[in-house]
Design a protein around this motif. Sequence first.
Motif, PDB file in Angstrom:
ATOM      1  N   GLY A 204       0.822  -1.208   0.000  1.00  0.00           N
ATOM      2  CA  GLY A 204       0.000   0.000   0.000  1.00  0.00           C
ATOM      3  C   GLY A 204       0.857   1.260   0.000  1.00  0.00           C
ATOM      4  N   TRP A 205       1.909   1.262   0.818  1.00  0.00           N
ATOM      5  CA  TRP A 205       2.813   2.411   0.835  1.00  0.00           C
ATOM      6  C   TRP A 205       3.546   2.558  -0.501  1.00  0.00           C
ATOM      7  CZ3 TRP A 205       2.129   6.048   4.109  1.00  0.00           C
ATOM      8  CH2 TRP A 205       1.669   5.786   5.395  1.00  0.00           C
ATOM      9  N   ARG A 206       3.867   1.421  -1.130  1.00  0.00           N
ATOM     10  CA  ARG A 206       4.537   1.473  -2.437  1.00  0.00           C
ATOM     11  C   ARG A 206       3.609   2.108  -3.480  1.00  0.00           C
ATOM     12  NH1 ARG A 206       8.933  -1.132  -3.471  1.00  0.00           N
ATOM     13  NH2 ARG A 206       8.519  -2.575  -1.737  1.00  0.00           N
ATOM     14  N   ILE A 207       2.341   1.747  -3.449  1.00  0.00           N
ATOM     15  CA  ILE A 207       1.366   2.323  -4.388  1.00  0.00           C
ATOM     16  C   ILE A 207       1.231   3.824  -4.139  1.00  0.00           C
ATOM     17  CG2 ILE A 207      -1.080   2.363  -5.022  1.00  0.00           C
ATOM     18  CD1 ILE A 207      -1.113  -0.678  -4.458  1.00  0.00           C
ATOM     19  N   ALA A 208       1.150   4.209  -2.861  1.00  0.00           N
ATOM     20  CA  ALA A 208       1.013   5.630  -2.530  1.00  0.00           C
ATOM     21  C   ALA A 208       2.238   6.417  -2.997  1.00  0.00           C
ATOM     22  CB  ALA A 208       0.826   5.800  -1.023  1.00  0.00           C
ATOM     23  N   PHE A 209       3.428   5.842  -2.816  1.00  0.00           N
ATOM     24  CA  PHE A 209       4.652   6.520  -3.239  1.00  0.00           C
ATOM     25  C   PHE A 209       4.696   6.663  -4.754  1.00  0.00           C
ATOM     26  CE2 PHE A 209       9.183   6.961  -4.102  1.00  0.00           C
ATOM     27  CZ  PHE A 209       9.569   7.872  -3.125  1.00  0.00           C
ATOM     28  N   HIS A 210       4.289   5.625  -5.466  1.00  0.00           N
ATOM     29  CA  HIS A 210       4.265   5.679  -6.935  1.00  0.00           C
ATOM     30  C   HIS A 210       3.244   6.704  -7.424  1.00  0.00           C
ATOM     31  CE1 HIS A 210       4.501   4.316 -11.089  1.00  0.00           C
ATOM     32  NE2 HIS A 210       3.190   4.237 -11.101  1.00  0.00           N
ATOM     33  N   TYR A 211       2.075   6.721  -6.811  1.00  0.00           N
ATOM     34  CA  TYR A 211       1.033   7.686  -7.200  1.00  0.00           C
ATOM     35  C   TYR A 211       1.498   9.113  -6.961  1.00  0.00           C
ATOM     36  CZ  TYR A 211      -3.484  10.086  -7.293  1.00  0.00           C
ATOM     37  OH  TYR A 211      -4.513  10.949  -7.585  1.00  0.00           O
ATOM     38  N   ASN A 212       2.178   9.324  -5.833  1.00  0.00           N
ATOM     39  CA  ASN A 212       2.722  10.648  -5.539  1.00  0.00           C
ATOM     40  C   ASN A 212       3.719  11.067  -6.616  1.00  0.00           C
ATOM     41  OD1 ASN A 212       3.228  12.905  -3.506  1.00  0.00           O
ATOM     42  ND2 ASN A 212       5.285  12.076  -3.752  1.00  0.00           N
ATOM     43  N   GLY A 213       4.529  10.129  -7.078  1.00  0.00           N
ATOM     44  CA  GLY A 213       5.479  10.422  -8.136  1.00  0.00           C
ATOM     45  C   GLY A 213       4.804  10.799  -9.439  1.00  0.00           C
ATOM     46  N   GLN A 214       3.688  10.133  -9.744  1.00  0.00           N
ATOM     47  CA  GLN A 214       2.951  10.462 -10.960  1.00  0.00           C
ATOM     48  C   GLN A 214       2.351  11.866 -10.887  1.00  0.00           C
ATOM     49  OE1 GLN A 214       2.792   8.549 -13.823  1.00  0.00           O
ATOM     50  NE2 GLN A 214       4.366   7.437 -12.692  1.00  0.00           N
ATOM     51  N   LEU A 215       1.877  12.261  -9.718  1.00  0.00           N
ATOM     52  CA  LEU A 215       1.358  13.622  -9.549  1.00  0.00           C
ATOM     53  C   LEU A 215       2.471  14.647  -9.756  1.00  0.00           C
ATOM     54  CD1 LEU A 215      -0.956  13.187  -6.418  1.00  0.00           C
ATOM     55  CD2 LEU A 215      -1.680  13.621  -8.772  1.00  0.00           C
ATOM     56  N   ASN A 216       3.624  14.368  -9.181  1.00  0.00           N
ATOM     57  CA  ASN A 216       4.769  15.257  -9.361  1.00  0.00           C
ATOM     58  C   ASN A 216       5.120  15.405 -10.837  1.00  0.00           C
ATOM     59  OD1 ASN A 216       7.478  16.472  -9.115  1.00  0.00           O
ATOM     60  ND2 ASN A 216       8.201  14.397  -9.429  1.00  0.00           N
ATOM     61  N   GLN A 217       5.167  14.301 -11.565  1.00  0.00           N
ATOM     62  CA  GLN A 217       5.521  14.336 -12.985  1.00  0.00           C
ATOM     63  C   GLN A 217       4.493  15.119 -13.797  1.00  0.00           C
ATOM     64  OE1 GLN A 217       8.355  12.639 -14.818  1.00  0.00           O
ATOM     65  NE2 GLN A 217       9.016  13.224 -12.779  1.00  0.00           N
ATOM     66  N   ALA A 218       3.225  14.942 -13.468  1.00  0.00           N
ATOM     67  CA  ALA A 218       2.172  15.644 -14.217  1.00  0.00           C
ATOM     68  C   ALA A 218       2.296  17.154 -14.041  1.00  0.00           C
ATOM     69  CB  ALA A 218       0.798  15.165 -13.749  1.00  0.00           C
ATOM     70  N   PHE A 219       2.474  17.603 -12.807  1.00  0.00           N
ATOM     71  CA  PHE A 219       2.625  19.040 -12.570  1.00  0.00           C
ATOM     72  C   PHE A 219       3.927  19.566 -13.176  1.00  0.00           C
ATOM     73  CE2 PHE A 219      -0.514  18.483  -9.043  1.00  0.00           C
ATOM     74  CZ  PHE A 219      -1.395  19.466  -9.454  1.00  0.00           C
ATOM     75  N   ALA A 220       4.981  18.745 -13.161  1.00  0.00           N
ATOM     76  CA  ALA A 220       6.246  19.170 -13.757  1.00  0.00           C
ATOM     77  C   ALA A 220       6.087  19.382 -15.264  1.00  0.00           C
ATOM     78  CB  ALA A 220       7.329  18.133 -13.478  1.00  0.00           C
ATOM     79  N   ARG A 221       5.335  18.525 -15.941  1.00  0.00           N
ATOM     80  CA  ARG A 221       5.117  18.694 -17.381  1.00  0.00           C
ATOM     81  C   ARG A 221       4.326  19.967 -17.667  1.00  0.00           C
ATOM     82  NH1 ARG A 221       4.370  13.006 -16.952  1.00  0.00           N
ATOM     83  NH2 ARG A 221       6.016  11.863 -18.049  1.00  0.00           N
TER      84      ARG A 221
END
Length: 226
Positions: free
Chosen positions: A118-135
């Motif tokens: 569950g923590w791994r999924i949350a960490f990955h999802y957080n990374g995807q949010l970061n990438q989206a805003f960075a783009r």
Amino acid sequence: MIKSRLGGLALVAGSIAGMVAMIGHPTGEDLFAPGRLVPMVRMLVGVHALALASLPVLFLGALALWQRLGAADGAAMAGLVLYAFALVAVMNAAVFDGLVSATLAPELVAATPPASEGWRIAFHYNGQLNQAFARVFVVAAAAAIVLWSVAILRTGALARALGWYGCLLGPVTVFAVIPGHLRLDPHGFGLIVLGQAVWFIGAGVQLWRIGDPERPGELAAARDQR
């Protein structure tokens, strides 16, 4: 009215702060290296705090740049609006990448199955949010630089070489990021920050050198000198 010299100093200082933040940004390998989690989390928070602090400074500089290019100029105004939009996006990216990740990473390391998944999924999802805003930041900031560069070439308010550089930098950045040719990891994003910093530092130095003419004829004379 924002003083040109104050705005120029803000552009230079904000750009340098952004480059320092990217130089010190730990990678995923650094963060999860054995025995390095605590110092890397501190480093992660520190560099993103610096990056967040640089954003209002950069916007102050952008206001001075907009004024110098002409508050009534449509391209200059559109550039300011887009850059404000870009700064909001990169603020969100920095919060997710620096502050939220710093909370999730220790939980992920300390967790045991099945909770660790569950923590791994949350960490990955957080990374995807970061990438989206960075783009979003990359595209919006590139568009803002192009619009300001067009205003520079049209008005001659700053050196035309800066305008040509910005007109080239914007499309190259977008075409490198959108198709996925350049990954927005610390190295790829750092390269984008560097390219933009060169443009903003160039603009900031020129704003500082031009100063704040008290009479309308002084601005025209400053433009003629270039």
